[in-house]
Design an enzyme around this catalytic site. Structure first.
Site, PDB file in Angstrom:
ATOM      1  CG  ASP A  32       7.228   8.693  -3.599  1.00  0.00           C
ATOM      2  OD1 ASP A  32       7.600   8.042  -2.597  1.00  0.00           O
ATOM      3  OD2 ASP A  32       7.832   8.673  -4.684  1.00  0.00           O
ATOM      4  CD  GLU A  56      -0.367   1.705  -1.162  1.00  0.00           C
ATOM      5  OE1 GLU A  56       0.372   1.584  -2.176  1.00  0.00           O
ATOM      6  OE2 GLU A  56      -0.072   1.239  -0.040  1.00  0.00           O
ATOM      7  CB  CYS A  92       5.446 -10.161   4.242  1.00  0.00           C
ATOM      8  SG  CYS A  92       5.151  -9.344   2.664  1.00  0.00           S
ATOM      9  CE  LYS A 148       1.781  -5.402   8.948  1.00  0.00           C
ATOM     10  NZ  LYS A 148       1.359  -6.165   7.770  1.00  0.00           N
TER      11      LYS A 148
END
Length: 337
Positions: A193, A162, A265, A145
């Protein structure tokens, strides 16, 4: 001969389906999706019919590749006339389950295209990125993305975060493979985080994408370890708590007047509509943004299930449209509380 080989391959894949997960999904999704679940189940459990879109890398693809895709029967993902579809993004689909070969990562060489589930571009398009904006991709790995965002516009600043160290390496490699060095200078990669990002960067970003950790329906169905699968299912009830905490952090990081897109997803209502409803009920300055028009204009290539929300879309896998699952919700932070 080919028919027998295909049947043998499908039988082999069927043996790999984790019954624990399938039974769990059967119980939940037959209630949430009704009759549509039968078709969705058929697609999810048949990887041979899954499709892969080809997102061309505008920084390196040759025009011969685009011509070759046309000759193979690929067509453009969206009509170029759509107001939210940037001309710089070029994504092609095949109506048959044809998959282009993956390109290897080579340091110093940019890849020509990225293979992806076409539905994963909907959150990127919903963000409506413009040149010069400050953007946060809160849960960025593996980086698809982030790469897609760079196909849409030239952000003034793109922050890719991440938390997982292994996935972070994957993210860095993806960015190195698709983004030219001059543009890498506007990208910051961090390993925080996500729940702490709002406090670290309060009211900083024009746009925030939260592609949240979720029950990945496709991969979970093919869990090789039944015990691990059972553990995942037990932990599944805790995911909405994490997702809400990530959204709260994203809202802190978003400037007043900014836009936030949430995506997963999974088909799970608890991780999709219920999470967004909780956020809307908790904040007086967070407003839903109607994206039903996106569903109307994308119905040629995607099948949508009702969500009961004007700000939320749910792409469900369908025959000939083997994309998704993908849930997308769009929110706006108002100037007043």
């Amino acid at each position: 001969m080919l028919t027998r080989l295909k049947a043998k391959s499908e039988r082999k894949l069927a043996k790999q389906i984790c019954k624990v997960v399938l039974d769990h999904f059967e119980n939940q999704y037959s209630k949430e999706l009704g009759d549509a679940w039968n078709t969705v189940r058929g697609v999810l459990t048949s990887p041979s019919c899954w499709q892969y879109a080809v997102l061309l890398n505008r920084f390196s693809f040759p025009f011969e590749l685009e011509k070759d895709l046309h000759l193979k029967g690929y067509h453009s993902l969206f009509p170029e006339s759509l107001p939210y579809y940037p001309k710089s993004m070029k994504c092609y689909l095949s109506r048959t389950p044809h998959r282009m070969p993956s390109e290897r990562h080579q340091l110093g060489n940019l890849k020509k295209y990225y293979l992806l589930n076409a539905a994963s571009l909907l959150p990127v398009l919903a963000l409506d990125l413009r040149d010069g904006e400050k953007v946060l991709d809160l849960c960025a790995a593996p980086g698809g993305k982030s790469v897609a965002l760079m196909q849409c516009a030239y952000p003034g600043y793109l922050h890719c975060n991440e938390y997982d160290s292994l996935r972070l390496r994957w993210l860095r490699e993806t960015l190195e493979s698709f983004i030219p060095q001059p543009l890498v200078n506007v990208i910051k990669v961090s390993e925080l985080d996500g729940r702490e990002m709002g406090d670290a960067w309060p009211e900083t970003f024009d746009k925030v994408l939260v592609d949240a950790p979720c029950s990945n329906d496709r991969s979970w169905l093919f869990s090789s370890d039944p015990q691990k699968a059972a553990c995942r299912i037990n932990q599944r009830r805790n995911l909405p708590v994490l997702q809400i905490e990530l959204l709260r952090s994203a809202i802190k990081a978003l400037r007043p007047g900014g836009l936030l897109v949430y995506s997963t997803c999974t088909l799970s209502k608890a991780e999709n509509q219920d999470v967004i409803s909780e956020i809307l009920n908790s904040y007086s300055n967070i407003m839903p943004v109607d994206i039903k028009e996106m569903a109307r204009t994308c119905s040629r290539d995607f099948t949508f299930a009702p969500t009961g929300q004007e700000c939320g879309l749910l792409v469900i896998p369908d025959k000939g449209k083997a994309w998704g699952p993908m849930y997308v919700a769009k929110l706006k932070k108002s100037w007043t509380t």
